[in-house]
Design a protein around this motif. Sequence first.
Motif: not given
Length: 545
Positions: A277-287, A263-271, A253-261
């Motif tokens: 809307t999820i990726w809009m949120m991630i981009h805002q957190a990324l920036e 997870l990406m740092e930890h797991a290093q997905p390739t896809l 259930p952890h779908l917030g931008g910071e949570d997903l970032l």
Amino acid sequence: MKSTMMQVPLSTNMILERAGTYFGERQVLGRLPDKRYASRSYAEVYRRARQLAQALREELAVPRNEAVATLCWNHAWHLECYFGIPAAGAVLHTLNLRLSPAEIAYIVDDAGDRVVIVDDVLLPLWEKVRPLLRASNPRLVVVPYAGGMALPDGALGYESLIDRDASAYAYPVQDENEPVGMCYTSGTTGQPKGVVYSHRSMVLHAAVGCVPDLFDLSARDRVLLVTPMFHANAWAVPFSALMAGADQIMPGPHLGGEDLLDLMEHAQPTLALGVPTIWMMIHQALEAPTRERRLPKGMRMLVGGAAVPTSMIANFARHDMHIVQGWGMTETSPLGSVPVVKPETLELPLSQQHERRAMQGIATPLVEMRIADETGAPQPWDGQSSGEVQVRGPWVTGDYHGVPRDPAKFTADGWLRTGDVGTIDADGYMRIVDRSKDLIKSGGEWISSVDLENLVMNHPDVAEAAVIAIAHPKWGERPLVVAVRRAGAEVDSAGLREFLRPKLARFALPDDFEWVDAIPRTSTGKFLKTRLRELYRDRVSASPD
């Protein structure tokens, strides 16, 4: 002459056996409700899915081709259900936990679910659903996702249910056209309708999904499933990932931008896959100027569910993250088309490459596509003529569960009428102009809400935007832009209108803007335009005569 090929029925059991035989060391990495990480190997998923299948047949006596529902987040238990339920000869039915209790109850009744497998953290939701059931009285099986929670009266614990030796379990012999799973449409124009997939359609979809211009999956990949497993079977990617032997990463259930970032740092997905809307949120957190993120270089992002703005493609490209847009719907399993990057595309200027990637693309292998006008006449592939997008293929539904065939949804010659309006250019690339019900007719001219939304979201100070029609005494309808500012931005309506002016014909330039904190969304993350129409139904356009 006759074919000499073996007549071997296709089955998702083949995918499960392949994973257990060749990719047992591959992992499913998930996050528990308390955000701790937990992993399970494909060997364990294989063994436990077969144990679930045996328990469903022997202890719960689920009849062949009867639905077994899941009310679960994305995690390894849910992946076991994806394969264990069909391995029992039953039908995997994923319930959308973001719907209202009344909507879930309607769907459970309509599907005739014999068993419901539910996360312990979702028991409060199920307790609201249960009293609303009219035709069903399913057995309840509880997944210990959080653990340590008491079982409701009469419920079975998932772990105790599957605690058995299934090493000698034999799959039921099935025809490849028997049902394997079902999902329900969003129900935006009436009650949700069930789409029932077959073993044949699912296996073909999984195999084609692995090809390079689609999911491009191999045993070297790590796939992050942000898309819920209850939304068109997470675009059926779990089946392709298991077939290819790719690791799977489940956020729960952890779908917030910071949570997903994180997870990406930890797991290093390739896809990774998810709605825009999820990726809009991630981009805002990324920036955000908090700290530098160590994200996987070259990560591919499969984005679907709504049109992708070119600005999003360009923004992520600067972070060496590459968006692949997919188009489809529940009725198409859901792969319908992708913007395949042909060699000549790479010769275009970067901005034009992004525009090509923002199209919905060419039909996937084995799927046929056409556009037709209101009379049903096919339209030319010239990139200008528009019409309803119609498709057919081995994983496109030809009917709906339990209802008479609807001539408004299918043509006389058997094509699915998608309700999307689009164009197809000479190279076969399809572009969605709009949903037929979302087009705006102003003074006899059609305005695409999708095109206008994408232009608005190209403004650097706009986080997201949705466009609907409102009344005008002379022109009939005019566009209303409902927009959200980026944090700290000060863009106003006049500034946004000037930004749009050189990009639009005069009749399409909006005069009406509404600034909001958030845009309402559907259960699958799309903009909920029905709600916007309710909110602004009395709004009259300020456009001059």
